[in-house]
Design a protein around this motif. Structure first.
Motif, short mmCIF file in Angstrom:
data_model
loop_
_atom_site.label_atom_id
_atom_site.label_comp_id
_atom_site.label_asym_id
_atom_site.label_seq_id
_atom_site.Cartn_x
_atom_site.Cartn_y
_atom_site.Cartn_z
N VAL A 133 0.85 -1.20 0.00
CA VAL A 133 0.00 0.00 0.00
C VAL A 133 0.88 1.25 0.00
N LEU A 134 1.90 1.26 0.87
CA LEU A 134 2.80 2.42 0.95
C LEU A 134 3.57 2.61 -0.36
N GLU A 135 3.78 1.51 -1.11
CA GLU A 135 4.48 1.60 -2.40
C GLU A 135 3.54 2.02 -3.53
N GLY A 136 2.24 2.18 -3.25
CA GLY A 136 1.29 2.61 -4.27
C GLY A 136 0.84 1.49 -5.19
N LYS A 137 0.98 0.23 -4.74
CA LYS A 137 0.58 -0.90 -5.59
C LYS A 137 -0.87 -1.32 -5.38
N THR A 138 -1.38 -1.14 -4.16
CA THR A 138 -2.75 -1.53 -3.87
C THR A 138 -3.31 -0.59 -2.82
#
Length: 723
Positions: free
Chosen positions: A548-553
């Motif tokens: 989530v923090l990586e912007g994937k989900t």
């Protein structure tokens, strides 16, 4: 002012020459096809170019069909056969004017016809013809042959579907008339169109479900079911027969389930279809699993963090031991297994698999399918495989004690064994194996790795944007969760969902020498999880949080697939506590009164066991809306397995089921001291006092007859849960 037609506009724009236009018009006269279709076939222009030119020249807006939801009342204003033939779709009203999407809005006669049919004033909007066709296939069945002429066109994906292989050994099919109907032009367009649309949407499964008055087609896209179209009930038998013929199934048998396979080619890509038929009250239901024929994914593409990948590679290099991949159906376990096989493959070793069924063909690997008709079960097949001098053995799934025992024996005798197990997470696997009768010493000495996994939807990157996260959701995650994260806005490329594709979230548990003591001393999954996390395991929830923090989900996807544990007064969110924090013994924590926040209150888990899929879907819908966590099973034996891996708070069990019936189920359940207190409601369509008395005497807590009434069911569930 004279209205210009498509040909004149294209000549004026120097897109085509007058000679090319005359040639195209001659073909229009000969074939009765539309001018735009002919020009596309002549490779003079693309469909999208036609739309762009007409939109700019005539100042006509785009319809945006991909993102539109249109009322059935509006769709039915124009007969479906007319819509297919004239490439038009009614969109809705702007004041008293009916807006209509058209492939060629210069076809003014079509506008007059629509106005005459509806009695309304009509204005056109523009849309690409292939998008119009896809939309119509999702909402209307193609017209039958005695209606208006219909042709999908030569450039549609449906026409690109070709059978390249039939995988089965059945006798020739009789009933020539039924076969001809199934292979006729309209049915071929219908079935091919359904498959083509599923491939376009990257669906993993197709469900064709007969209802009382029509047939619903649903796709599973990125793990989520969605309705895509309906078609007339009269076309259902021929459509089912057409699909059965593709898989070499018996079209004369409609009363028993059948399973088969087919291979198709769409343009340059090959796809394997796993086809299953199931008799239901309103006719045969068809489920099709779509598998793109491809090589295995590299381990790096699965979604594991780099540290876990390196650990996993190191484990796969060991000469012996057992590696288990766990998770529910559809969580990507088989893909992970195949990736592991791709990594260990070498011409210097012998790799043998037994699978049910073989999903992907792997060059250089000996793959054996389970065949119950010939007695080739997982256990029997595994015994045979071990006599084939294997170095690496892959067992598609460990389903019973016999298969588990043989797999662990193989791991003890110099084989690397890879397999899957249906449990909720990595640590539940240990108790599941213990309950299956595997000795704790064998588990600790043979089990070298357990990977729990789920699949969550990826954010669609082209429409990614910042989004404020609600405090309710943030409260379930570490304090480092920012107030603004990424999510997909929703666009045509992702069907307005904001997601496209999926990524795995994982937890990897690598046992150590203390494992045997932990298994013997503790029967609590939470205690084993504490031990695993202290040993360095990162939970699926926390792995998802990193993504989530990586912007994937998104956090919502993590809440759906692998929610964090509940917070209590003295328990911090996952990731907040230091790794070396000493947790109190289980007795202290269990006896301590905890104060739960209403927001984070426990969701009661209800297990529903019934062999009728319609009942499962109906009850699941009712209970989910009441905020219960619902687990379903189609037979008693599988239901018992799910209870031992994750005990529910209440059970609804059908009286008549294959394998273990409801009475036997309750008897087995009450025979286990740990499970004896779980309340059970018996479901039945049999209105007999004798049966009710038998169930209550055996230990059922309540009884409810079918058809199930919502309020009666909810009242009985609430009463038992309060107790």
């Amino acid at each position: 002012m004279k209205r210009k037609k498509l040909g004149e506009i294209l000549v004026q724009k120097n897109i085509i020459t007058p000679e090319q236009l005359n040639s195209a018009l001659d073909k229009v006269t000969q074939t009765k096809k539309r001018l735009g279709e002919i020009l596309i076939q002549m490779n003079l222009i693309q469909d999208s170019e036609i739309c762009k030119i007409l939109a700019n020249q005539l100042k006509i807006p785009y319809a945006g069909l991909r993102l539109r939801k249109i009322s059935p009342k509006v769709l039915n204003l124009i007969p479906p056969a007319f819509c297919y033939q004239k490439r038009s779709v009614p969109l809705g009203f702007k004041g008293k004017t009916l807006m209509v999407a058209m492939g060629d809005p210069t076809e003014y006669e079509i506008l007059k016809d629509i106005s005459f049919i509806t009695g309304l004033k009509v204005k056109p909007m523009i849309e690409e013809e292939n998008i119009i066709i896809d939309f119509l296939l999702r909402h209307h069945s193609p017209p039958l042959e005695d209606q208006a002429p219909f042709h999908l066109g030569t450039d549609t994906t449906a026409d690109m579907i070709h059978m390249v292989e039939q995988i089965n050994d059945q006798d020739d099919i009789s009933f020539i008339n039924l076969e001809r109907a199934a292979q006729g032009g309209v049915i071929r367009e219908l079935t091919n169109g359904i498959i083509a649309n599923a491939i376009k949407l990257s669906a993993s499964d197709i469900h064709i479900e007969p209802q009382e008055n029509d047939v619903i087609v649903r796709f599973r896209v990125d793990g989520i079911m969605q309705d895509v179209m309906t078609f007339t009930k009269t076309a259902h038998p021929s459509a089912v027969s057409r699909i059965k013929i593709m898989a070499s199934l018996d079209i004369t048998e409609r009363r028993t389930p059948q399973d088969g396979r087919a291979r198709i080619r769409v343009m340059e890509k090959a796809y394997d279809l796993r086809i299953s038929s199931l008799p239901t009250y309103y006719g045969e239901k068809i489920a099709i699993r779509l598998l793109e024929a491809r090589l295995t994914l590299p381990l790096e593409k699965l979604g594991m963090v780099e540290k876990d990948i390196e650990q996993f590679k190191s484990i796969l290099k060991r000469p012996q031991g057992i590696v288990l991949i766990t998770g529910p159906t559809g969580s990507g376990k088989t893909t992970t297994l195949y990736s592991a096989l791709g990594y260990v493959y070498s011409p210097k070793i012998n790799i043998v698999t037994i699978e049910d069924p073989v999903e992907y063909s792997l060059p250089g690997i000996n793959q054996v399918p389970v065949n119950k008709a010939t007695g080739m079960t997982f256990a029997k097949g595994l015994r045979s495989l071990l006599r084939q001098d294997p170095d690496v053995v892959m067992v598609g799934e460990i389903r019973d004690e016999e298969t588990a025992s043989i797999a662990f024996q193989a791991a003890q005798t110099g084989h690397l064994v890879l397999s899957t197990l249906h449990t909720n997470d990595a640590v539940s696997t240990l108790l599941r194996l213990k309950n299956m009768g595997i000795d704790p010493f064998w588990i600790s000495s043979s089990l070298i790795c357990v990977i729990g996994q789920r699949l969550v939807r990826r954010i669609h990157q082209p429409c990614i944007q910042n989004d404020t996260v609600s405090d309710k959701i943030r409260a379930r995650f570490p304090k480092t969760a920012p107030g603004v994260l990424k999510r997909g806005k929703g666009c045509g490329g992702c069907q307005a969902t904001g997601y496209q594709g999926r990524v795995g979230i994982y937890e990897m548990f690598i046992p150590d020498q203390e494992l045997e003591k932990v298994i013997v001393a503790n029967t609590s999954t939470s205690r084993i999880r504490e031990y695993a996390e202290k040993s360095g395991m990162v939970s699926m929830c926390m792995d998802g949080f990193r993504k989530v923090l990586e912007g994937k989900t998104t956090l919502e996807e993590i809440m759906r697939a692998a929610p964090p544990p509940e917070k209590t007064e003295n328990k911090e969110a996952p990731g907040d506590a230091p790794k070396d924090k000493i947790l109190p013994p289980p007795e202290t924590r269990e006896n301590k009164v905890t104060k739960k926040s209403p927001l984070l209150s426990h969701k009661d888990i209800i297990l529903v066991i019934d062999d009728d899929e319609a009942i499962l879907r109906y009850v699941d819908k009712i209970l989910t809306k009441e905020f219960y966590s619902v687990v379903t099973s189609s037979n008693g034996k599988e239901g018992l397995d799910k209870i031992f891996s994750n005990p529910p708070d209440l059970i609804l069990v059908d009286y008549k089921m294959p394998g273990i019936n409801g009475i036997d189920f309750i008897e087995k359940l009450r025979g286990h001291s740990r499970m004896a207190k779980i309340p059970v409601i018996m479901l039945t369509a049999v209105d007999a006092e004798k049966t009710e008395v038998q169930a209550l005497n055996m230990g059922a807590d309540d009884w409810i007859s079918k058809p199930i009434q919502k309020q009666r069911l909810l009242a009985r569930i609430k009463r038992l849960l309060k107790k």
